[in-house]
Design an enzyme around this catalytic site. Structure first.
Site, mmCIF file in Angstrom:
data_model
loop_
_atom_site.group_PDB
_atom_site.id
_atom_site.type_symbol
_atom_site.label_atom_id
_atom_site.label_comp_id
_atom_site.label_asym_id
_atom_site.label_seq_id
_atom_site.Cartn_x
_atom_site.Cartn_y
_atom_site.Cartn_z
ATOM 1 N N HIS A 111 0.837 -1.211 0.000
ATOM 2 C CA HIS A 111 0.000 0.000 0.000
ATOM 3 C C HIS A 111 0.867 1.254 0.000
ATOM 4 C CE1 HIS A 111 -3.965 -1.928 0.489
ATOM 5 N NE2 HIS A 111 -3.328 -2.824 1.214
ATOM 6 N N ASP A 132 -0.789 -5.134 5.922
ATOM 7 C CA ASP A 132 -1.755 -6.021 5.269
ATOM 8 C C ASP A 132 -1.530 -6.066 3.770
ATOM 9 O OD1 ASP A 132 -2.555 -3.292 5.179
ATOM 10 O OD2 ASP A 132 -4.483 -3.951 4.394
ATOM 11 N N GLU A 133 -2.035 -7.110 3.171
ATOM 12 C CA GLU A 133 -2.086 -7.256 1.716
ATOM 13 C C GLU A 133 -0.764 -6.935 1.023
ATOM 14 O OE1 GLU A 133 -6.850 -6.435 1.060
ATOM 15 O OE2 GLU A 133 -5.498 -4.708 1.085
ATOM 16 N N ALA A 134 0.319 -7.349 1.628
ATOM 17 C CA ALA A 134 1.649 -7.121 1.032
ATOM 18 C C ALA A 134 1.973 -8.257 0.069
ATOM 19 C CB ALA A 134 2.701 -6.998 2.134
#
Length: 526
Positions: A270, A333-335
């Site tokens: 992100h 998150d969401e890496a």
């Protein structure tokens, strides 16, 4: 993408019924039938630990004075001044704040020996001579003042019913999150939200400051982050950013309402706005294009570069210096673009940076599959259909002593649509009508995680589809009120049938504050 234990007291709802003005006509309830008016102590939201209606009430009117008590200190006086301001908003009364407890009126009494009330609890007692608020701390006096606001007539003078409320929160952390990265919002809008949240005893505002689409806070050591990385948003709008002075102003404004600000700098994914601002944050040395879409998981800092860790240290250092609260959120998150081993190594170093700057780490629940540092707080955003391995890792972290903040996406995410008719919002976690958002117990929601590990709850509002205040409020209200009750009220008080009636009674109050809210069809709005 993105719960002070207290035993339930007996909730008695005696007292005279108070009529409510029908704000939305006969169609406010299916079939056109208006609900019966609730007794005053039965309308309170969040539900208090104990409430008892008894005796004569107090005539709140032109002669009412707020008394802070001689020698009670400047902070208590500030609580009194703010309460006077809030009550004037609905009444137009002068409500002077004076020293001394002698005489009729609203009395604020600080009793440091009242250990049973804890850090935020209070006792509110109303008789014919006035209302006495007692608490161990100024924060408790403030929370009690918010309860008093619900007992005072919405528009103008009238009786505050006689009785006693003794109250304290179930969970220490009761939060809401705002995403100003996907779409930029000025500080004044966030302040408005702080006021709306604080009156329902929410005590934490988590601010998502950075993401792929925008960097929203000025950083002196890396000025292009805000100047260039902040000049955009989802859909290609102009974006924007907050100066340090604006951020400090928000933090101080929230603190006066006993709301702590938790800033989030999301990493190592992100991060496209940062990578577009500085080529050196990319392993290939080439700056990325600015991004205005909504897909996730494609960006990653160059985790093998020492320059990346200089960036992390300097940015988090400046944010920590601006933020007096104990927590600093580092995302995590969401890496998807960061290999698992690299992710674990990066988060090790980022957590060490947070500790070096005197803060406690908060991260999304993916950290549980890495190596959470001692004391790190895990924020769970999974849902009923989420991966079993992720849930198992979070439960293991809780059993190992890591506090949990619960934000299940299919319950607590305020950007999920209510139903098929909702215009803004997303549906990847399913539709989240008002009843579903309320009907879960944070103490046992995550099977295997001990209730003692639950620090609190948080209701995130992501803004991929939200670019104006009306949509923000529509998606947040009334669901955020249910999350406020889940965080504050005793487990035994959590009951949808009771809650929907009390929520309906808040309608005129929301109307008076010009809050745009969803008129859920299964709530008998009064």
């Amino acid at each position: 993408m993105r719960v002070l234990r207290r035993t339930l007291g007996t909730l008695l709802v005696l007292g005279a019924a108070v009529s409510c003005t029908a704000a939305h006509g006969d169609d406010a309830k299916p079939g056109g039938r208006r609900p019966a008016a609730l007794a005053p102590y039965d309308r309170l939201l969040p539900a208090p630990a104990s409430a008892r209606a008894e005796g004569a009430g107090y005539a709140f009117g032109a002669g009412t004075v707020i008394r802070t008590g001689a020698g009670s200190g400047e902070e208590v006086r500030q609580v009194g001044e703010l309460l006077a301001e809030q009550l004037r908003g609905s009444s137009g009364l002068p409500l002077p704040v004076v020293d001394g407890q002698e005489g009729d009126g609203i009395r604020l009494l600080l009793d440091e020996g009242a250990q049973e009330l804890g850090a935020e609890g209070y006792r509110l007692r109303t008789t014919a001579s006035g209302v006495t608020l007692t608490a161990r701390t100024p924060a408790g006096l403030f929370r009690g003042g918010q309860t008093l606001r619900q007992l005072v007539p919405v528009r103008g003078t009238g009786d505050v019913p006689g009785g006693t409320v003794t109250d304290a929160p179930r969970f220490a952390y009761r939060g809401a999150m705002v995403d100003v990265a996907r779409h930029f919002f000025p500080v004044e809008q966030v302040k408005r939200y702080v006021d709306q949240l604080a009156q329902y005893k929410i005590n934490t505002l988590h601010v998502h400051l950075t993401d792929d689409q925008g960097w929203r806070i000025a950083i002196d050591s890396w000025p292009r982050l805000a100047e260039y990385g902040g000049a955009g948003e989802v859909g290609g709008g102009p974006g924007g950013h907050w100066t340090k002075e604006e951020y400090r102003d928000l933090v101080e404004y929230a603190a006066r309402r006993y709301v702590d600000v938790v800033p989030e700098i999301d990493m190592p994914g992100h991060t496209n706005a940062a990578q577009a601002s500085y080529a050196e944050l990319n392993c290939d040395g080439k700056a990325r294009e600015r991004y205005t879409g909504v897909k996730v998981g494609f960006s990653s800092l160059c985790v093998g570069s020492e320059r990346t860790y200089e960036f992390v240290d300097q940015v988090l250092g400046e944010i920590a210096e601006l933020t007096p609260g104990k927590y600093l959120h580092i995302g995590g998150d969401e890496a998807h673009a960061t290999p698992a081993d690299d992710y674990a190594d990066f988060m090790d170093r980022a957590q060490a940076v947070v500790a070096r700057h005197g803060k406690t780490v908060v991260a999304w629940h993916q950290l549980a599959q890495g190596r959470p540092a001692p004391g790190a707080v895990i924020q769970y955003w999974g849902h009923d259909r989420g991966p079993a391995a992720e849930k198992a890792a979070v439960v293991a972290a809780a059993k190992a002593g890591h506090p949990l903040i619960l934000s299940p996406a299919d319950r607590a995410y305020l950007d999920m649509k209510y139903d098929t008719t909702t215009k803004p919002g997303l549906t990847w976690a399913g539709y989240v009508p008002v009843e579903r958002s309320y009907s879960w117990d944070p103490g046992n929601h995550l099977a295997g995680a001990p209730e003692s590990a639950v620090l609190g709850v948080e209701a995130p509002l992501w803004t991929e589809t939200i670019s104006e205040r009306g949509d923000w409020e529509l998606m947040a209200f009334p669901r955020v009120l249910g999350l406020a009750e889940l965080g504050w009220s005793p487990a035994g008080a959590l009951d949808w049938t009771s809650y929907r009636e009390r929520l309906a009674a808040q309608g005129p109050r929301l109307d008076a504050q010009e809050i745009n809210y969803h008129r859920a069809p299964d709530v008998p709005w009064s």
